[in-house]
Write a protein that holds these residues in place. Structure first.
Motif, PDB file in Angstrom:
ATOM      1  N   VAL A 163       0.850  -1.191   0.000  1.00 33.76           N
ATOM      2  CA  VAL A 163       0.000   0.000   0.000  1.00 33.76           C
ATOM      3  C   VAL A 163       0.885   1.241   0.000  1.00 33.76           C
ATOM      4  CG1 VAL A 163      -1.840   1.251   1.179  1.00 33.76           C
ATOM      5  CG2 VAL A 163      -1.779  -1.256   1.274  1.00 33.76           C
ATOM      6  N   SER A 164       0.766   2.067  -1.024  1.00 30.90           N
ATOM      7  CA  SER A 164       1.629   3.244  -1.127  1.00 30.90           C
ATOM      8  C   SER A 164       1.166   4.356  -0.195  1.00 30.90           C
ATOM      9  CB  SER A 164       1.658   3.756  -2.571  1.00 30.90           C
ATOM     10  OG  SER A 164       0.482   4.459  -2.869  1.00 30.90           O
ATOM     11  N   ARG A 165       2.042   5.283   0.027  1.00 29.24           N
ATOM     12  CA  ARG A 165       1.791   6.402   0.936  1.00 29.24           C
ATOM     13  C   ARG A 165       0.576   7.223   0.509  1.00 29.24           C
ATOM     14  NH1 ARG A 165       5.112   9.468   4.521  1.00 29.24           N
ATOM     15  NH2 ARG A 165       6.746   7.914   4.215  1.00 29.24           N
ATOM     16  N   ASP A 166       0.321   7.276  -0.802  1.00 25.28           N
ATOM     17  CA  ASP A 166      -0.759   8.114  -1.324  1.00 25.28           C
ATOM     18  C   ASP A 166      -2.107   7.408  -1.405  1.00 25.28           C
ATOM     19  OD1 ASP A 166       1.079  10.192  -1.695  1.00 25.28           O
ATOM     20  OD2 ASP A 166       1.622   9.439  -3.688  1.00 25.28           O
ATOM     21  N   ASP A 167      -2.127   6.106  -1.156  1.00 22.97           N
ATOM     22  CA  ASP A 167      -3.375   5.356  -1.269  1.00 22.97           C
ATOM     23  C   ASP A 167      -4.307   5.619  -0.095  1.00 22.97           C
ATOM     24  OD1 ASP A 167      -3.010   4.061  -3.693  1.00 22.97           O
ATOM     25  OD2 ASP A 167      -1.888   2.413  -2.776  1.00 22.97           O
TER      26      ASP A 167
ATOM     27  N   ILE B  35       1.498  -3.917   3.963  1.00 24.51           N
ATOM     28  CA  ILE B  35       2.857  -3.390   4.053  1.00 24.51           C
ATOM     29  C   ILE B  35       2.837  -2.011   3.433  1.00 24.51           C
ATOM     30  CG2 ILE B  35       5.236  -3.644   3.251  1.00 24.51           C
ATOM     31  CD1 ILE B  35       4.838  -6.654   3.384  1.00 24.51           C
ATOM     32  N   SER B  36       3.260  -1.004   4.214  1.00 21.80           N
ATOM     33  CA  SER B  36       3.141   0.373   3.747  1.00 21.80           C
ATOM     34  C   SER B  36       4.218   1.250   4.374  1.00 21.80           C
ATOM     35  CB  SER B  36       1.753   0.925   4.102  1.00 21.80           C
ATOM     36  OG  SER B  36       1.599   2.239   3.622  1.00 21.80           O
ATOM     37  N   ASP B  37       4.445   2.387   3.737  1.00 23.77           N
ATOM     38  CA  ASP B  37       5.343   3.395   4.304  1.00 23.77           C
ATOM     39  C   ASP B  37       4.569   4.629   4.750  1.00 23.77           C
ATOM     40  OD1 ASP B  37       4.663   4.314   1.807  1.00 23.77           O
ATOM     41  OD2 ASP B  37       6.714   4.610   1.080  1.00 23.77           O
ATOM     42  N   LYS B  38       3.272   4.452   4.980  1.00 31.21           N
ATOM     43  CA  LYS B  38       2.465   5.538   5.528  1.00 31.21           C
ATOM     44  C   LYS B  38       2.914   5.852   6.958  1.00 31.21           C
ATOM     45  CE  LYS B  38      -1.961   5.019   3.058  1.00 31.21           C
ATOM     46  NZ  LYS B  38      -2.232   6.440   2.818  1.00 31.21           N
TER      47      LYS B  38
ATOM     48  N   LEU C 266       8.377   1.923   0.517  1.00 30.39           N
ATOM     49  CA  LEU C 266       7.548   0.878  -0.071  1.00 30.39           C
ATOM     50  C   LEU C 266       8.160   0.357  -1.368  1.00 30.39           C
ATOM     51  CD1 LEU C 266       4.802  -0.590   0.336  1.00 30.39           C
ATOM     52  CD2 LEU C 266       3.916   0.928  -1.434  1.00 30.39           C
ATOM     53  N   VAL C 267       8.729   1.247  -2.168  1.00 27.07           N
ATOM     54  CA  VAL C 267       9.330   0.834  -3.433  1.00 27.07           C
ATOM     55  C   VAL C 267      10.461  -0.158  -3.193  1.00 27.07           C
ATOM     56  CG1 VAL C 267      10.640   1.604  -5.446  1.00 27.07           C
ATOM     57  CG2 VAL C 267       8.667   2.921  -4.664  1.00 27.07           C
ATOM     58  N   GLN C 268      11.322   0.151  -2.247  1.00 24.95           N
ATOM     59  CA  GLN C 268      12.435  -0.752  -1.946  1.00 24.95           C
ATOM     60  C   GLN C 268      11.936  -2.079  -1.392  1.00 24.95           C
ATOM     61  OE1 GLN C 268      15.377   1.164   0.516  1.00 24.95           O
ATOM     62  NE2 GLN C 268      15.667   2.867  -0.922  1.00 24.95           N
ATOM     63  N   ALA C 269      10.911  -2.013  -0.544  1.00 23.22           N
ATOM     64  CA  ALA C 269      10.350  -3.236   0.029  1.00 23.22           C
ATOM     65  C   ALA C 269       9.724  -4.105  -1.062  1.00 23.22           C
ATOM     66  CB  ALA C 269       9.305  -2.887   1.086  1.00 23.22           C
ATOM     67  N   TYR C 270       9.029  -3.454  -1.984  1.00 21.74           N
ATOM     68  CA  TYR C 270       8.372  -4.172  -3.092  1.00 21.74           C
ATOM     69  C   TYR C 270       9.391  -4.934  -3.924  1.00 21.74           C
ATOM     70  CZ  TYR C 270       5.811  -4.655  -7.550  1.00 21.74           C
ATOM     71  OH  TYR C 270       5.235  -5.130  -8.706  1.00 21.74           O
ATOM     72  N   TRP C 271      10.442  -4.256  -4.358  1.00 27.04           N
ATOM     73  CA  TRP C 271      11.430  -4.900  -5.211  1.00 27.04           C
ATOM     74  C   TRP C 271      12.267  -5.920  -4.449  1.00 27.04           C
ATOM     75  CZ3 TRP C 271      10.641  -5.168 -10.044  1.00 27.04           C
ATOM     76  CH2 TRP C 271       9.995  -4.137 -10.722  1.00 27.04           C
ATOM     77  N   LYS C 272      12.483  -5.695  -3.181  1.00 22.75           N
ATOM     78  CA  LYS C 272      13.210  -6.682  -2.372  1.00 22.75           C
ATOM     79  C   LYS C 272      12.404  -7.963  -2.247  1.00 22.75           C
ATOM     80  CE  LYS C 272      16.020  -7.043   1.791  1.00 22.75           C
ATOM     81  NZ  LYS C 272      16.544  -6.332   2.995  1.00 22.75           N
ATOM     82  N   PHE C 273      11.100  -7.812  -2.077  1.00 20.12           N
ATOM     83  CA  PHE C 273      10.233  -8.992  -1.990  1.00 20.12           C
ATOM     84  C   PHE C 273      10.234  -9.758  -3.311  1.00 20.12           C
ATOM     85  CE2 PHE C 273       6.210 -11.121  -2.705  1.00 20.12           C
ATOM     86  CZ  PHE C 273       6.127 -11.928  -1.576  1.00 20.12           C
ATOM     87  N   ILE C 274      10.102  -9.040  -4.433  1.00 14.86           N
ATOM     88  CA  ILE C 274      10.080  -9.698  -5.745  1.00 14.86           C
ATOM     89  C   ILE C 274      11.391 -10.443  -5.990  1.00 14.86           C
ATOM     90  CG2 ILE C 274      10.190  -9.224  -8.230  1.00 14.86           C
ATOM     91  CD1 ILE C 274       7.984  -7.156  -7.793  1.00 14.86           C
ATOM     92  N   GLU C 275      12.503  -9.793  -5.668  1.00  8.88           N
ATOM     93  CA  GLU C 275      13.814 -10.428  -5.841  1.00  8.88           C
ATOM     94  C   GLU C 275      13.894 -11.714  -5.021  1.00  8.88           C
ATOM     95  OE1 GLU C 275      17.726 -10.616  -7.403  1.00  8.88           O
ATOM     96  OE2 GLU C 275      16.182  -9.132  -7.849  1.00  8.88           O
ATOM     97  N   TYR C 276      13.387 -11.652  -3.806  1.00 11.95           N
ATOM     98  CA  TYR C 276      13.413 -12.819  -2.934  1.00 11.95           C
ATOM     99  C   TYR C 276      12.530 -13.929  -3.493  1.00 11.95           C
ATOM    100  CZ  TYR C 276      12.218 -15.842   0.989  1.00 11.95           C
ATOM    101  OH  TYR C 276      11.984 -16.928   1.790  1.00 11.95           O
ATOM    102  N   TYR C 277      11.288 -13.580  -3.858  1.00 14.83           N
ATOM    103  CA  TYR C 277      10.347 -14.606  -4.303  1.00 14.83           C
ATOM    104  C   TYR C 277      10.816 -15.266  -5.597  1.00 14.83           C
ATOM    105  CZ  TYR C 277       6.067 -17.170  -4.992  1.00 14.83           C
ATOM    106  OH  TYR C 277       5.178 -18.200  -5.151  1.00 14.83           O
TER     107      TYR C 277
END
Length: 461
Positions: free
Chosen positions: A46-50, A66-69, A89-100
């Motif tokens: 969930v992004s900060r702007d959502d 999972i959010s950076d709000k 959130l952007v870093q968390a998103y790509w870190k998760f994708i890399e892991y999965y």
């Protein structure tokens, strides 16, 4: 998706637990407001702007947000919702994708090209699926936003994956490759399309070339040896194996003696100083090229070439891809309303050159979209291609397609030429000339529901 414990996800992302339990497993992942939340046990970024609908999330729980709000927006005590705050959130998103993605050491094939992406993807899936569990993109639904759900479709039972790249704008393929991390990349052909999003042909080629750097180090690129625009793709940065397919003598997977047969194409396949007889359902030399790319890919994955050829011979050609049907008055209807661009129009006309010989050839051609400032140029070029052929009747649908008709007339076409804005009144023109000597090709954009429905109305069921 392979289930993941929330506690392990928290540790991976080094996030702060704001509320809820970490002792349950995530079974689906979405990006909030980009993907629909339909399942229980879902992780959502969930992004900060959502704006968050906490009640809806909780009702479909257990859910993981999972959010950076700011903490003040995340401290919501709900029984079925776990909330983890991350710094970015952007870093968390790509870190998760890399892991999965890193959990699975399987071949992943991705495909780009102006034409043939979906067909080649489905051919590869068809060949592999006899004895493997294959995750693949659905139909031609290849938009970048679908990439995350497709990746999450890989689990511990998946043996291989094959996805096609959607390209609307520069950067799309790069983004998708970051998600899929393909081990094999294919460029079927580079013609003309999406110039509104890429600026011009050079920008379009550059956007297609993003797959070169997107293939994992040590992976394989499969390229069309005959295609002039593909030859413009820079390969100096690629660190892996390159396989060429086509009719060019330097092609590693080379076709010769291509000929139209019953419901498909017969050809000879030359690989490593050996020659194989092959057949692919579906008409046109472009269909052979799709088959070459597919066979090259499955050979890399470990399928014997002879076995691949046998499996490919039972491939079912896709609907509305040069789909032949018996039509009104004993005519032959060729439904090619799946997609529309200059490259696919030319391929369809080449099929008619062979199968329309001795027939009254009727063309119904619709608008070609997404050509940007080059709209008139490419419609006119199609008009010139039409004028060179023995066409009985040319009918265009839409204001853009009028340029085809005007250019064909200017270039001396002897066809009876009609211009319509839509399909209304079209049947009255066609019915008197649809007989057993008529072969009609109808081709328009997949966005034109009216042309699709009209094509169906001409078929005898």
């Amino acid at each position: 998706m392979q289930p993941l414990l929330v506690k392990d996800i928290q540790q991976l992302l080094q996030g702060k637990l704001v509320g809820g339990s970490v002792n349950w497993k995530v079974r689906d992942v979405i990006y909030y407001n980009r993907h629909e939340h339909t399942k229980r046990h879902t992780l959502m970024f969930v992004s900060r702007d959502d704006t968050i609908n906490w009640t809806a999330i909780n009702n479909k729980g257990p859910s993981l947000v999972i959010s950076d709000k700011p903490d003040s927006e995340l401290k919501i005590a709900l029984p079925n919702t776990t909330v983890i705050k991350v710094d970015s959130l952007v870093q968390a998103y790509w870190k998760f994708i890399e892991y999965y993605r890193g959990l699975f050491h399987i071949p992943v094939v991705t495909i780009t090209g102006t034409c043939g992406k979906t067909t080649t993807k489905d051919m590869i899936k068809h060949i592999l699926s006899k004895d493997q569990n294959v995750q693949a993109s659905e139909s031609s639904k290849n938009e970048p936003r679908r990439s995350l759900p497709y990746l999450m479709g890989i689990d511990e039972k998946t043996d291989a994956a094959v996805f096609e790249h959607g390209l609307g704008n520069s950067g799309n393929i790069k983004h998708q490759c970051m998600i899929y991390q393909p081990t094999i990349g294919i460029i079927t052909t580079i013609g003309v399309h999406h110039l509104d999003g890429c600026g011009n042909l050079e920008g379009y080629i550059k956007a297609k070339a993003e797959i070169v750097d997107g293939v994992k180090k040590g992976g394989t690129l499969i390229l069309n040896a005959d295609d002039e625009n593909t030859k413009k793709v820079p390969l100096h940065s690629f660190k892996g194996k390159i396989i060429y397919f086509g009719t060019d003598m330097k092609a590693d997977f080379r076709a010769s003696a291509m000929k139209f047969a019953n419901n498909g194409m017969e050809f000879l396949l030359h690989v490593s100083n050996r020659t194989y007889e092959a057949f692919i359902p579906g008409y046109g030399e472009h269909q052979v090229f799709n088959a070459l790319a597919a066979l090259a890919a499955v050979k890399e994955i470990g399928i014997d070439i002879e076995e691949g050829i046998v499996r490919l011979s039972t491939y079912k050609n896709m609907e509305r891809h040069l789909e032949f049907s018996n039509g009104f008055g004993g005519s032959t209807i060729i439904d090619d309303t799946w997609t529309n661009n200059p490259t696919s129009v030319e391929a369809a006309l080449k099929v008619l050159d062979s199968l329309g010989e001795g027939k009254n050839v009727i063309l119904v051609l619709g608008d070609i979209n997404r050509l940007g400032n080059f709209e008139k140029k490419y419609h006119r070029e199609i008009g010139t291609l039409v004028a060179k052929r023995n066409i009985h009747t040319l009918i265009t649908i839409g204001s853009k397609a009028e340029e085809i008709a005007r250019q064909a007339r200017q270039d001396g076409s002897k066809a009876n030429i009609y211009m319509f804005q839509d399909v209304k009144g079209l049947k009255e023109v066609l019915e008197p000339i649809l007989d057993n000597k008529a072969i009609l090709l109808i081709k328009g954009p997949m966005s034109s529901r009216s042309m699709i429905d009209f094509a169906n109305s001409l078929k005898m069921t």
